[in-house]
Enzyme design. Sequence first.
Site, short mmCIF file in Angstrom:
data_model
loop_
_atom_site.label_atom_id
_atom_site.label_comp_id
_atom_site.label_asym_id
_atom_site.label_seq_id
_atom_site.Cartn_x
_atom_site.Cartn_y
_atom_site.Cartn_z
N LYS A 249 0.88 -1.18 0.00
CA LYS A 249 0.00 0.00 0.00
C LYS A 249 0.91 1.22 0.00
CE LYS A 249 -1.95 2.96 1.90
NZ LYS A 249 -1.73 4.36 1.48
N GLY B 299 6.35 5.32 8.23
CA GLY B 299 5.51 6.53 8.22
C GLY B 299 5.63 7.23 9.55
N SER B 300 4.62 8.02 9.86
CA SER B 300 4.71 8.84 11.07
C SER B 300 4.47 8.01 12.32
CB SER B 300 3.71 9.99 10.99
OG SER B 300 2.42 9.45 10.90
N THR B 301 4.94 8.52 13.44
CA THR B 301 4.79 7.80 14.71
C THR B 301 3.32 7.63 15.07
OG1 THR B 301 6.94 8.58 15.45
CG2 THR B 301 5.40 7.93 17.17
N GLU C 74 8.97 1.62 11.11
CA GLU C 74 10.01 2.65 10.91
C GLU C 74 9.28 3.98 10.95
OE1 GLU C 74 13.07 1.95 10.78
OE2 GLU C 74 13.34 -0.03 9.89
N CYS D 63 13.62 10.92 7.32
CA CYS D 63 13.25 10.49 8.68
C CYS D 63 14.44 10.61 9.62
CB CYS D 63 12.71 9.06 8.66
SG CYS D 63 13.84 7.92 7.88
N GLU E 9 9.48 16.61 15.06
CA GLU E 9 9.98 16.40 13.70
C GLU E 9 9.40 17.48 12.79
OE1 GLU E 9 8.39 12.90 11.65
OE2 GLU E 9 10.43 12.48 10.97
P1 NAD Z 1 1.96 8.73 7.28
O1 NAD Z 1 2.04 8.07 8.60
O2 NAD Z 1 1.00 9.81 7.08
O3 NAD Z 1 1.65 7.66 6.12
C1 NAD Z 1 2.47 6.56 5.90
C2 NAD Z 1 1.67 5.47 5.23
O4 NAD Z 1 0.68 4.97 6.14
C3 NAD Z 1 0.89 5.94 3.99
O5 NAD Z 1 0.92 4.93 3.01
C4 NAD Z 1 -0.53 6.11 4.53
O6 NAD Z 1 -1.51 5.98 3.54
C5 NAD Z 1 -0.59 4.97 5.52
N1 NAD Z 1 -1.63 5.11 6.56
C6 NAD Z 1 -2.17 6.26 7.04
N2 NAD Z 1 -3.10 5.96 7.98
C7 NAD Z 1 -3.10 4.61 8.11
C8 NAD Z 1 -3.81 3.69 8.95
N3 NAD Z 1 -4.72 4.10 9.82
N4 NAD Z 1 -3.54 2.38 8.82
C9 NAD Z 1 -2.62 1.94 7.96
N5 NAD Z 1 -1.91 2.76 7.13
C10 NAD Z 1 -2.15 4.07 7.21
O7 NAD Z 1 3.46 9.21 6.96
P2 NAD Z 1 3.95 10.09 5.73
O8 NAD Z 1 3.47 11.47 5.98
O9 NAD Z 1 3.64 9.43 4.44
O10 NAD Z 1 5.54 10.03 5.91
C11 NAD Z 1 6.25 10.89 6.71
C12 NAD Z 1 6.62 10.22 8.01
O11 NAD Z 1 7.29 9.00 7.75
C13 NAD Z 1 7.59 11.04 8.84
O12 NAD Z 1 7.19 11.01 10.18
C14 NAD Z 1 8.91 10.30 8.66
O13 NAD Z 1 9.81 10.47 9.72
C15 NAD Z 1 8.44 8.90 8.54
N6 NAD Z 1 9.46 8.08 7.88
C16 NAD Z 1 10.17 7.21 8.64
C17 NAD Z 1 11.18 6.45 8.05
C18 NAD Z 1 12.00 5.48 8.87
O14 NAD Z 1 12.63 4.62 8.29
N7 NAD Z 1 12.01 5.58 10.18
C19 NAD Z 1 11.45 6.59 6.69
C20 NAD Z 1 10.70 7.49 5.94
C21 NAD Z 1 9.70 8.24 6.55
#
Ligand code: NAD
Length: 549
Positions: A238, A291-293, A313, A347, A448
């Site tokens: 996804k 994605g985000s925390t 992550e 990130c 962040e």
């Molecule tokens: P996000 O959390 O908004 O989305 C990430 C993914 O999760 C997307 O595909 C989104 O559609 C999906 N998602 C959203 N709600 C969901 C739910 N309820 N259930 C399942 N999936 C869901 O993050 P973003 O804005 O796309 O990315 C930025 C964040 O990602 C930043 O906080 C960044 O630090 C983090 N990030 C971390 C790493 C790492 O390796 N630690 C790497 C890249 C980005």
Amino acid sequence: MLWRRRHLYARSVHDILKPAIIRNCYPHKTASFPRPSSRIFTTTRIARDDCATTLIAPNGHSWSQPSGLFIRNEFVKSPSGETLESIDPATERPIISLHAAQSSDVDNAVNIAHETFENTSWRDVDPTVRRDLLLRLANLVSDHAHTLATIETWDNGKPFSTALHEDIPDVIATLRYYAGWADKLNGSSFNLGPAKMAYTTREPVGVCGLITPFNYPLCSAVWKLAPALAAGNTVVVKPSEHTSLSTLYLAHLTRLAGFPAGVISVLPGLGDRAGAALVSHPLVAKVAFTGSTSTAQSVMRFASGSLKRLTLETGGKSPLVVFEDADIEQAAKWAYAGVMSNAGQICTSTARMLVHERVHDHFVDKLVEYTKQNSVVGSPWHAETTQGPQTTRVQYERILSMIETGRNEGAKLAYQGPQHRSKSGSGFFIPPIIFTSIPDISLLAQEEIFGPIAVVCTPFTTDDEAVHRANNTRYGLGASIFTKDIARAHQVARRIKAGMVWINSSQDCDPRVPFGGVKMSGAGSELGEEGIKAYTVEKAIHINLGMRL
Ligand code: NAD
């Protein structure tokens, strides 16, 4: 022996995978694996399904972009008719409309992935076949590098040269690295005395749900997909709703590479619908999420229903610590790379800078000077551009509001680059900014930002203070340390609470080295040996060699 290996290999390729290849990709080939074709897939096939569009990017490059859900090696519409728009962040204009997966589509794709996994033709295939498929996919990514880099630039906003010379090579290297692991996943054996022995096997987990963010769309997908497939799992990906195009194009390449139908599905869709449905599906055995925390917390809650294995992550607030004996010129250059690359959407961004009081001013001067000389914000298509737009409007507005809060909290502005606007005056462009005199408790030092904003905190005086303040955050993803003292470097590295510490550099990751965070920055690791083990279950087998009851 050699002959026998070859014979077995030929049998597994011929008998097991060929039917899939014949059905899905190469109807005219009947012999063993065909050489990968460098031609783009036939648009007619996609056009017939109304699931592809010929796009011409601002750099003049043209290709057929899949826009459907990738299920059973076909691009299909969602029966719901729901769509989502992909937006060019440099102009705010739509690029293409994609079919958006709903929970029923997720259910369908997961059931197919589960069926494919349970039907042992994929799971039990000779691992060298999986190795060769991944190597072939790596070659296809290389053949299609220009198209993939074009897609990534248009959809995400990163400079074309970055996409082509950094992201695509990372994707290829990761695929090749995990191809090498496919036939080396062995267990252990245990000598338990004369009457008993035991051994372990490493087995695939099952259906893996792979959820990726917007900042490194293709790299994030491949960091998950490559080890998952090398280990023999089936996957449902996804991608971020903001940047799904490159993952869909990668899906097309997996079909060209010869992956059997059902092994890989790609479902563009909204997080709270498609993502949530994937995470809570009872047949998904493992979720790998980046994605985000806050989203990770929700993923953990949903996944708890069936106690799924998780790799998370998430976000970070990584410190960059400069000691008084450091090479300040080098520290400033790495600091620039660690916060300004990818428009700060990293990130592991080492944007929270802690500098010894004796070198603080010198470091800030060098960082400002280097940023002034090197940062070029502008169209991601121009060769000289180092920073494109932020990828999404939400992110852009969030950064602006954090800058405002920082100013109100008394942050001193050491540098702000010129504001860029596209010809139409639109685009999510933020100039590079360097703030100083930031107290540790402020929002800029704790949260962040995910933008091109360097936060130089108030200076420190002792090593203990530096370590304490570096750890003074809820996150624990990365950290950079700059010093010429080898003992201090290692001592401080041990005391930093983070998944990764760079000594005298920042962000130079490698597919062979694990990547992950602690505290609110995640659980588990990607890349390296840990990265593939996370897609396996170690099973113990006990053998009675003579114990009698
Ligand atoms: P996000 O959390 O908004 O989305 C990430 C993914 O999760 C997307 O595909 C989104 O559609 C999906 N998602 C959203 N709600 C969901 C739910 N309820 N259930 C399942 N999936 C869901 O993050 P973003 O804005 O796309 O990315 C930025 C964040 O990602 C930043 O906080 C960044 O630090 C983090 N990030 C971390 C790493 C790492 O390796 N630690 C790497 C890249 C980005």
